[in-house]
Design an enzyme around this catalytic site. Sequence first.
Site, short mmCIF file in Angstrom:
data_model
loop_
_atom_site.label_atom_id
_atom_site.label_comp_id
_atom_site.label_asym_id
_atom_site.label_seq_id
_atom_site.Cartn_x
_atom_site.Cartn_y
_atom_site.Cartn_z
N GLY A 126 0.63 -1.35 0.00
CA GLY A 126 0.20 0.12 0.09
C GLY A 126 0.86 1.38 -0.09
O GLY A 126 0.33 2.19 0.25
N ASP A 252 -5.86 -1.42 -17.18
CA ASP A 252 -6.06 -0.73 -15.84
C ASP A 252 -5.24 0.67 -15.76
O ASP A 252 -5.49 1.40 -14.87
CB ASP A 252 -5.94 -1.53 -14.64
CG ASP A 252 -4.45 -2.23 -14.75
OD1 ASP A 252 -4.04 -2.71 -15.81
OD2 ASP A 252 -3.54 -1.84 -13.71
P1 AMP Z 1 0.78 -0.45 -11.49
O1 AMP Z 1 1.48 -1.43 -12.16
O2 AMP Z 1 1.35 0.70 -10.54
O3 AMP Z 1 -0.49 0.38 -12.34
O4 AMP Z 1 -0.19 -1.27 -10.24
C1 AMP Z 1 -1.21 -2.41 -10.68
C2 AMP Z 1 -1.91 -2.76 -9.71
O5 AMP Z 1 -0.97 -3.15 -8.56
C3 AMP Z 1 -2.84 -1.71 -9.04
O6 AMP Z 1 -3.83 -2.43 -8.76
C4 AMP Z 1 -2.13 -1.21 -7.97
O7 AMP Z 1 -2.99 -0.46 -7.27
C5 AMP Z 1 -1.31 -2.33 -7.39
N1 AMP Z 1 -0.36 -1.84 -6.52
C6 AMP Z 1 0.92 -1.53 -7.19
N2 AMP Z 1 2.04 -1.27 -6.14
C7 AMP Z 1 1.30 -1.43 -4.91
C8 AMP Z 1 1.65 -1.54 -3.83
N3 AMP Z 1 2.79 -1.35 -3.34
N4 AMP Z 1 0.65 -1.93 -2.81
C9 AMP Z 1 -0.48 -2.18 -3.14
N5 AMP Z 1 -0.94 -2.29 -4.25
C10 AMP Z 1 -0.11 -2.21 -5.17
MG MG Z 2 -2.00 1.18 -12.28
#
Ligand code: AMP
Ligand code: MG
Length: 498
Positions: A126, A252
């Site tokens: 998070g 996403d």
């Molecule tokens: P992203 O690649 O940053 O677009 O993230 C892809 C998914 O992973 C999304 O649902 C983000 O909210 C989740 N996510 C990425 N990093 C974290 C983290 N450190 N803690 C919780 N969720 C994460």
């Molecule tokens: Mg994302």
Amino acid sequence: MLSKIGALAFEKGFLELGSEFSTELQPTSLTEPSWVVTSPQLASEIGLDARFIEDQESLDILSGNQVPTHIRPFASVYSGHQFGVWAGQLGDGRAISFGQIAHQGNAWEIQLKGAGSTPYSRMGDGRAVLRSSIREFLCSEAMHHLGIPTTRALAITSSPTPILRETLETAAVVTRVAPSFIRFGHFEHFAANGLHEQLQTLCNYVIQYHYPHLKKSDQPYLELFKEVLERSARLVAQWQSVGFCHGVLNTDNMSILGLTLDYGPFGFMDKFSLNHICNHTDSQGRYSYANQPSIFYWNLVRLAQALLPVIADDDSDEAMEAAIEKIKPLLSQFSEIYQQHYRKLMSQKLGFQKGVGQESNELIQELIKILDNNHVDYTYFFRNLTKVIHQPSDPILKDLIIDRDSFDQWLYKYLNFLNTFNLPLSEITLQMNQVNPKYILRQHLAQNAITLSQSGDHSLTKALQRCLVHPFDEQPEFEDFAKLPPEWAEHLEVSCSS
Ligand code: AMP
Ligand code: MG
């Protein structure tokens, strides 16, 4: 102008859609928070006095340590395709929204990224680290001032709290601001789960707040798709024209408003290469520079599929077939719309004065080949082309090119073409400098700012923020930021780790 974040009149925003769309929750507090950098420009756009930084309560709110009672924080659920594969449910795993405010007729959702875990965090903590927060902050504001639609960033607060990534880093929270953070993945989520009523509610919400002119349409959902497609085509053309690679173009990370969204392993290209891959994790090059437009198309097909149940009159096979037939012609226009935007933008970069024609197209294509074959610094080339226009013997660009004969031939044709406009060259080059940025967020600049900020000195991060507000202006105090990157910059690698 209000001088405190807490004084902004927050409304529920997306939260009003109900518990199938989001979960109410509180951010997790951050120990010993301090300001890293803020955007005075964005502050004033949302009705906030830039001096909000002097308010201790604002620092606490934007670090997730305090939530005024009129704010009801939430995280939203979405799903999506990641690297071409259905990933199922995702959601705001570390972004917590405060709802929306209105200022001068514009709605703004305010979100803390890195404010603690949510029901959608899966294995994640998070949190966000200072490194990726600085990259996201600087790039969102830089993109905005380049005239490219994007989510914005109001502030970064940081904390000594250790966060484990490849190495031990420290935590930070970015305050992101946008009319909406709704993604293609939100629609995919309800479609994939057969929740067609909720899908329609989501579409109506997006139309109500963000495409209100469609409310009276006979086919509002089809029209919505058409407008999203047009905005997306324009956005990716703008990226291509400035040499920006997103790095993780999963569904996403695609905004329903056509905004650049979720800055992770992005990069502005230094040395131009069509096959440039900015995300170290993307070993297949799915999200390479040259692939971005076709990936946008692929993502739009996923959105089209998700919207079929609301575009169709009912659930019958015939109605679905009819909906597919309505959406197909829109999808087939994507490439042409993209090309039109791209050619127009490239023509402007080259100083062409009239509509795009055969000759200008050829000049653009030949130039791209030369830049690609010679791996010429993209931003530097266009910015300094004006010097060569005035003084064709100026070696500033030739020195960057190995295949000089090709470049000489191109330059000869190009200069002749410019002459056909019968305009003083000074006027043409003046126009060119208004579209060819002198300053972009080069990887090494971001890295230098991060390294210094990690040691507690935010001066470079702040200087970059100030510089990138005026990317097209001569700013003698920031001349170093416009120089060709040092050799070590070529070996910088960025990955999804953030
Ligand atoms: P992203 O690649 O940053 O677009 O993230 C892809 C998914 O992973 C999304 O649902 C983000 O909210 C989740 N996510 C990425 N990093 C974290 C983290 N450190 N803690 C919780 N969720 C994460
Ligand atoms: Mg994302």
